[in-house]
Scaffold this motif. Structure first.
Motif, short mmCIF file in Angstrom:
data_model
loop_
_atom_site.label_atom_id
_atom_site.label_comp_id
_atom_site.label_asym_id
_atom_site.label_seq_id
_atom_site.Cartn_x
_atom_site.Cartn_y
_atom_site.Cartn_z
N TYR A 73 0.85 -1.19 0.00
CA TYR A 73 0.00 0.00 0.00
C TYR A 73 0.88 1.25 0.00
N HIS A 74 0.52 2.21 -0.83
CA HIS A 74 1.26 3.47 -0.92
C HIS A 74 0.40 4.47 -1.68
N ILE A 75 0.82 5.72 -1.64
CA ILE A 75 0.24 6.77 -2.48
C ILE A 75 1.31 7.13 -3.50
N THR A 76 1.05 6.87 -4.77
CA THR A 76 2.01 7.23 -5.81
C THR A 76 1.99 8.74 -6.00
N LEU A 77 3.18 9.32 -5.99
CA LEU A 77 3.32 10.75 -6.27
C LEU A 77 3.67 10.96 -7.74
N ARG A 78 4.67 10.21 -8.23
CA ARG A 78 5.11 10.42 -9.61
C ARG A 78 5.63 9.11 -10.19
N PHE A 79 4.95 8.59 -11.21
CA PHE A 79 5.44 7.42 -11.92
C PHE A 79 6.56 7.89 -12.84
N ILE A 80 7.69 7.21 -12.79
CA ILE A 80 8.85 7.58 -13.60
C ILE A 80 9.01 6.62 -14.77
N GLY A 81 8.85 5.34 -14.51
CA GLY A 81 8.91 4.34 -15.57
C GLY A 81 10.23 3.61 -15.61
N ASP A 82 10.45 2.91 -16.71
CA ASP A 82 11.66 2.12 -16.92
C ASP A 82 12.76 3.04 -17.42
N ILE A 83 13.83 3.13 -16.63
CA ILE A 83 14.95 4.00 -17.00
C ILE A 83 16.27 3.27 -16.75
#
Length: 177
Positions: A36-46
């Motif tokens: 469980y969490h609150i996503t702030l910013r999805f960054i993706g595959d880097i």
């Protein structure tokens, strides 16, 4: 290549309370409590170099701790529900932290997040759950849901390439205050 995103962790006692919402809907895949969490910013595959830049950029953020309020149970997906969520109040400190991350990450070349920020904790992902089943589920839990906690840090999570729901690993933590 790591798949990264930033978020707020949910304290154990609140996660336990949220886990009591499990069950009662066919086609739900309930998220493990530890994820469980609150996503702030999805960054993706880097790649590793970009991940290093992300870490350096996030470590520059200076903000005070703030209160997060989980206020209602709801869902995403309209006529084709795809998730059961606990929505967080979009209070100014939460929204400002997310917006600052968005600005800073864009400056270092991370693609903009196309989705509007709607702070929430995903409780279940839905497959073939009817809108009626979701409505019944939510109406049986129609009491006012209110849980509060202080966000004293945000974290950089990694996840494996999957359908979603974890497992998530905290790669770095950034204190607030």
């Amino acid at each position: 290549m790591p798949r990264l995103f930033t978020g707020l962790e949910i304290p154990q006692e609140i996660a336990t309370d949220l886990s009591m919402m499990r069950g009662g809907i066919h086609g739900a895949r309930w998220i493990d409590v530890e994820n469980y969490h609150i996503t702030l910013r999805f960054i993706g595959d880097i790649d590793a170099a970009a991940a290093h830049d992300v870490h350096q950029t996030l470590s520059q953020i200076r903000r005070k701790p703030f209160e997060v309020s989980l206020e209602t149970l709801g869902f995403f997906g309209g006529d084709k529900p795809r998730a059961i969520v606990a929505r967080a109040k979009p209070a100014a400190p939460l929204v400002e932290l997310q917006a600052q991350q968005e600005r800073l990450l864009r400056r270092i070349g991370i693609a903009p997040e196309p989705r509007k920020f709607v702070p929430h904790v995903t409780l279940a992902r839905l497959r073939a759950a009817s809108a009626m089943a979701v409505a019944d589920y939510l109406s049986s839990r129609a009491f006012v849901f209110s849980k509060r906690f202080e966000a004293s840090r945000f974290v950089l999570f990694s996840s494996r390439d999957s359908v979603g729901g974890g497992p998530y690993v905290v790669e770095a933590a950034y204190p607030l205050g």
